[in-house]
Design a protein around this motif. Structure first.
Motif, PDB file in Angstrom:
ATOM      1  N   ASN A 387       0.808  -1.222   0.000  1.00  0.00           N
ATOM      2  CA  ASN A 387       0.000   0.000   0.000  1.00  0.00           C
ATOM      3  C   ASN A 387       0.841   1.272   0.000  1.00  0.00           C
ATOM      4  O   ASN A 387       0.342   2.329  -0.390  1.00  0.00           O
ATOM      5  CB  ASN A 387      -0.971  -0.017   1.179  1.00  0.00           C
ATOM      6  N   GLU A 388       2.099   1.186   0.407  1.00  0.00           N
ATOM      7  CA  GLU A 388       2.985   2.337   0.221  1.00  0.00           C
ATOM      8  C   GLU A 388       3.119   2.663  -1.263  1.00  0.00           C
ATOM      9  O   GLU A 388       3.083   3.832  -1.665  1.00  0.00           O
ATOM     10  CB  GLU A 388       4.360   2.059   0.824  1.00  0.00           C
ATOM     11  N   VAL A 389       3.303   1.638  -2.067  1.00  0.00           N
ATOM     12  CA  VAL A 389       3.441   1.835  -3.515  1.00  0.00           C
ATOM     13  C   VAL A 389       2.120   2.302  -4.111  1.00  0.00           C
ATOM     14  O   VAL A 389       2.077   3.212  -4.941  1.00  0.00           O
ATOM     15  CB  VAL A 389       3.927   0.538  -4.187  1.00  0.00           C
ATOM     16  N   ARG A 390       1.031   1.702  -3.692  1.00  0.00           N
ATOM     17  CA  ARG A 390      -0.280   2.090  -4.220  1.00  0.00           C
ATOM     18  C   ARG A 390      -0.655   3.520  -3.830  1.00  0.00           C
ATOM     19  O   ARG A 390      -1.245   4.256  -4.619  1.00  0.00           O
ATOM     20  CB  ARG A 390      -1.349   1.104  -3.726  1.00  0.00           C
ATOM     21  N   LYS A 391      -0.327   3.919  -2.626  1.00  0.00           N
ATOM     22  CA  LYS A 391      -0.648   5.274  -2.184  1.00  0.00           C
ATOM     23  C   LYS A 391       0.043   6.297  -3.068  1.00  0.00           C
ATOM     24  O   LYS A 391      -0.568   7.293  -3.476  1.00  0.00           O
ATOM     25  CB  LYS A 391      -0.240   5.456  -0.729  1.00  0.00           C
ATOM     26  N   ARG A 392       1.317   6.087  -3.389  1.00  0.00           N
ATOM     27  CA  ARG A 392       2.039   7.011  -4.263  1.00  0.00           C
ATOM     28  C   ARG A 392       1.369   7.089  -5.625  1.00  0.00           C
ATOM     29  O   ARG A 392       1.351   8.134  -6.277  1.00  0.00           O
ATOM     30  CB  ARG A 392       3.506   6.584  -4.367  1.00  0.00           C
ATOM     31  N   ALA A 393       0.809   5.976  -6.070  1.00  0.00           N
ATOM     32  CA  ALA A 393       0.132   5.926  -7.372  1.00  0.00           C
ATOM     33  C   ALA A 393      -1.271   6.545  -7.331  1.00  0.00           C
ATOM     34  O   ALA A 393      -1.917   6.649  -8.383  1.00  0.00           O
ATOM     35  CB  ALA A 393       0.033   4.481  -7.848  1.00  0.00           C
ATOM     36  N   GLY A 394      -1.743   6.930  -6.148  1.00  0.00           N
ATOM     37  CA  GLY A 394      -3.071   7.521  -6.043  1.00  0.00           C
ATOM     38  C   GLY A 394      -4.181   6.506  -5.918  1.00  0.00           C
ATOM     39  O   GLY A 394      -5.355   6.835  -6.131  1.00  0.00           O
ATOM     40  N   LEU A 395      -3.841   5.277  -5.562  1.00  0.00           N
ATOM     41  CA  LEU A 395      -4.823   4.200  -5.478  1.00  0.00           C
ATOM     42  C   LEU A 395      -5.257   3.954  -4.043  1.00  0.00           C
ATOM     43  O   LEU A 395      -4.518   4.236  -3.090  1.00  0.00           O
ATOM     44  CB  LEU A 395      -4.237   2.913  -6.063  1.00  0.00           C
ATOM     45  N   ASP A 396      -6.445   3.386  -3.892  1.00  0.00           N
ATOM     46  CA  ASP A 396      -6.933   3.005  -2.576  1.00  0.00           C
ATOM     47  C   ASP A 396      -6.089   1.862  -2.024  1.00  0.00           C
ATOM     48  O   ASP A 396      -5.482   1.076  -2.781  1.00  0.00           O
ATOM     49  CB  ASP A 396      -8.391   2.562  -2.659  1.00  0.00           C
ATOM     50  N   ASP A 397      -6.053   1.741  -0.721  1.00  0.00           N
ATOM     51  CA  ASP A 397      -5.338   0.632  -0.102  1.00  0.00           C
ATOM     52  C   ASP A 397      -5.955  -0.695  -0.519  1.00  0.00           C
ATOM     53  O   ASP A 397      -7.183  -0.833  -0.604  1.00  0.00           O
ATOM     54  CB  ASP A 397      -5.387   0.738   1.421  1.00  0.00           C
ATOM     55  N   ALA A 398      -5.094  -1.665  -0.764  1.00  0.00           N
ATOM     56  CA  ALA A 398      -5.564  -3.042  -0.962  1.00  0.00           C
ATOM     57  C   ALA A 398      -5.907  -3.608   0.413  1.00  0.00           C
ATOM     58  O   ALA A 398      -5.204  -3.365   1.398  1.00  0.00           O
ATOM     59  CB  ALA A 398      -4.479  -3.871  -1.634  1.00  0.00           C
ATOM     60  N   ALA A 399      -6.983  -4.376   0.483  1.00  0.00           N
ATOM     61  CA  ALA A 399      -7.402  -4.953   1.761  1.00  0.00           C
ATOM     62  C   ALA A 399      -8.240  -6.194   1.499  1.00  0.00           C
ATOM     63  O   ALA A 399      -8.843  -6.345   0.426  1.00  0.00           O
ATOM     64  CB  ALA A 399      -8.209  -3.933   2.570  1.00  0.00           C
ATOM     65  N   GLY A 400      -8.232  -7.092   2.459  1.00  0.00           N
ATOM     66  CA  GLY A 400      -9.119  -8.245   2.408  1.00  0.00           C
ATOM     67  C   GLY A 400      -8.804  -9.270   1.345  1.00  0.00           C
ATOM     68  O   GLY A 400      -9.666 -10.071   0.982  1.00  0.00           O
ATOM     69  N   LEU A 401      -7.574  -9.271   0.836  1.00  0.00           N
ATOM     70  CA  LEU A 401      -7.205 -10.234  -0.208  1.00  0.00           C
ATOM     71  C   LEU A 401      -6.732 -11.540   0.410  1.00  0.00           C
ATOM     72  O   LEU A 401      -6.017 -11.542   1.420  1.00  0.00           O
ATOM     73  CB  LEU A 401      -6.086  -9.661  -1.083  1.00  0.00           C
ATOM     74  N   SER A 402      -7.122 -12.645  -0.196  1.00  0.00           N
ATOM     75  CA  SER A 402      -6.559 -13.930   0.201  1.00  0.00           C
ATOM     76  C   SER A 402      -5.098 -13.984  -0.246  1.00  0.00           C
ATOM     77  O   SER A 402      -4.632 -13.120  -1.007  1.00  0.00           O
ATOM     78  CB  SER A 402      -7.338 -15.069  -0.443  1.00  0.00           C
ATOM     79  N   GLN A 403      -4.383 -14.994   0.215  1.00  0.00           N
ATOM     80  CA  GLN A 403      -2.977 -15.112  -0.183  1.00  0.00           C
ATOM     81  C   GLN A 403      -2.836 -15.217  -1.699  1.00  0.00           C
ATOM     82  O   GLN A 403      -1.968 -14.575  -2.302  1.00  0.00           O
ATOM     83  CB  GLN A 403      -2.333 -16.331   0.487  1.00  0.00           C
TER      84      GLN A 403
END
Length: 479
Positions: A387-403
């Motif tokens: 999510n550090e990388v996604r935040k810089r890209a302007g994206l919402d945090d990834a959450a709730g993903l299975s492995q």
């Protein structure tokens, strides 16, 4: 690195005359007459850095190596390339890379051998130079094993035995990676974290740890990969820049996100990469329509369309126009989308730009950390790094993903974040997705290419000329 490489060009006589590892080198200056002082040691390791770039016909990151690391995957398309018919007798650019990488390995071994034995080199310089040379040896083997698999393992103990080398068999890649891990562990302990401006471009402890993380991912030692990537993160020497595009700006080289890069300079040490990724003269918009681009990469539509609408990276990676003018579609080649300003140098000639090539940067480390932590079941670390990388890209945090869903997210995220930076082929290979991912990506837009892929293309052929000189090398499966 410009200064390092330019000095190295003069010093490269130790290795430039060595046409293959089975031919005796004819150096203009005997190594026994050199390596007497700190300056000798530094010039010697500069000669090993030189082979990262190379010179015609043994170019590596000037052209051949960066192109093969991203071509024929699932992101980059070269319009109408035809079938990919690789054979040992017709191996494409494989001979160039095979020879160039071994020249780099030879140069690194020469430094390790002579600097270790020299009483005239200070302990401080010896420690640093040996760290640089071991990092470089591991880096050359990283590319050699990733492209060719098993390889002849040359170290400081056997590199100079020219007669015996004519019959050396290949060493299993697993054993070579053990040597790489040892080299990089020592390099990380012996190298400084930073340098003064005059030495920008040299390998640091962070560079050694970043490459070590990559090796651990190849060997699927995910605990070690997570541990090593965390060392880089917690050291605090690197950050994500606020703006993705600024990472690649001509005025922002060696920034705080860059871990290891090759410093190209217009008219001095020129790069060709910009000409491959820039729109060609068919787009009808200046300055592109006046450029004699000899080749053009374009993105697969599936890749171009895969970006989230909120992804800020897309403007740097994908282009359909410039300066308010839309590019004219190329109906002949069915192209209506091009690569963007991440690679552009608008004032450059066809084969003459100063576009640096980033081999290692912090965003890559964070994504490797996320990948390894996910495999280890450490969800907080995995999601935090991703999510550090996604935040810089302007994206919402990834959450709730299975492995498994997280694995797929990393598969996509590394394509978006690291497009055109020389990671895609190896990522796909270590995930077991190459060449099938390329088959799928090219099926619609390049069906002839898609139909030509063979499962054994995961490795390149050992050049037939090398096997003729040393039959003990054998050949990769399928060739």
């Amino acid at each position: 690195m410009k200064k390092i490489i330019l000095i190295a060009i003069a010093f490269a006589s130790f290795t430039s005359c060595q046409q293959s590892l089975t031919e005796e080198p004819k150096s203009f200056l005997s190594p026994e007459q050199f390596f007497k002082s700190d300056q000798d040691a530094i010039q010697g390791v500069n000669g090993a850095y030189y082979w990262l770039v190379g010179s015609y016909p043994n170019r590596l990151f000037q052209q051949e190596l960066w192109s093969v690391l991203d071509e024929n995957c699932d992101v980059i398309r070269s319009p109408h390339p035809g079938p990919l018919n690789l054979t040992a007798g017709s191996p494409g650019s494989a001979p160039v890379m095979y020879s160039g990488l071994y020249k780099g390995i030879y140069a690194a071994n020469l430094v390790i051998d002579k600097v270790t034995k020299s009483p005239g080199i200070s302990p401080e310089t010896k420690k640093r130079v040996l760290g640089e040379a071991k990092f470089l040896r591991a880096l050359f083997y990283y590319y050699l094993t990733g492209l060719f698999g098993d390889a002849v393992l040359y170290t400081e103990s056997n590199y100079a035995n020219i007669d015996a080398s004519k019959t050396f068999p290949r060493t299993p890649v697993a054993d070579i990676r053990k040597q790489m891990i040892a080299d990089l562990t020592e390099a990380a302990a012996g190298l400084p974290a930073t340098y003064t401006i005059a030495d920008k471009g040299r390998a640091t402890s962070g560079a050694a740890l970043a490459l070590l993380t990559k090796v651990y991912l190849w060997t699927k030692d995910f605990p070690k990969a997570e541990e090593t990537a965390l060392k880089i993160k917690t050291a605090g020497n690197y950050i994500l820049l606020d703006d993705y595009a600024s990472v690649f700006s001509a005025s922002n080289e060696f920034n705080k996100e860059s871990i290891f890069e090759i410093d190209f300079q217009t008219d001095l040490l020129n790069s060709y990469q910009h000409a491959f990724y820039s729109p060609n003269n068919t787009v009808g918009v200046e300055p592109f329509k006046s450029k004699p681009w000899y080749r053009s990469y374009v993105p697969y539509h599936t890749f171009a369309n895969s970006f989230d609408p909120k992804d800020k990276r897309k403007a740097a990676i994908i282009a359909t126009g410039y300066n308010g003018q839309a590019f004219a579609p190329d109906a002949t080649n069915k192209v209506d989308v091009w690569f963007g300003p991440k690679w552009w140098r608008l004032d450059a000639g066809e084969r003459n730009s100063g576009l640096d090539i980033y081999l290692l940067r912090y965003a890559d480390v964070l994504l490797m950390l996320a990948e390894a932590a996910n495999e280890n079941g450490h969800n907080d670390v995995a999601f935090g790094a991703l999510n550090e990388v996604r935040k810089r890209a302007g994206l919402d945090d990834a959450a709730g993903l299975s492995q498994d869903q997280f694995r797929n997210e990393i598969y996509q995220e590394r394509a978006w974040e690291l497009c055109g930076e020389g990671h895609r082929r190896f990522d796909l290979a270590r995930w077991g997705k190459y060449p099938q991912a390329a088959v799928t990506a090219s099926a619609t837009e390049e069906p002839e290419l898609s139909a030509s892929y063979k499962p054994y293309y995961v490795l390149l052929p050992i050049p037939a000329t090398e096997v003729q000189k040393n039959p003990a090398l054998g050949q990769n499966t399928g060739y």
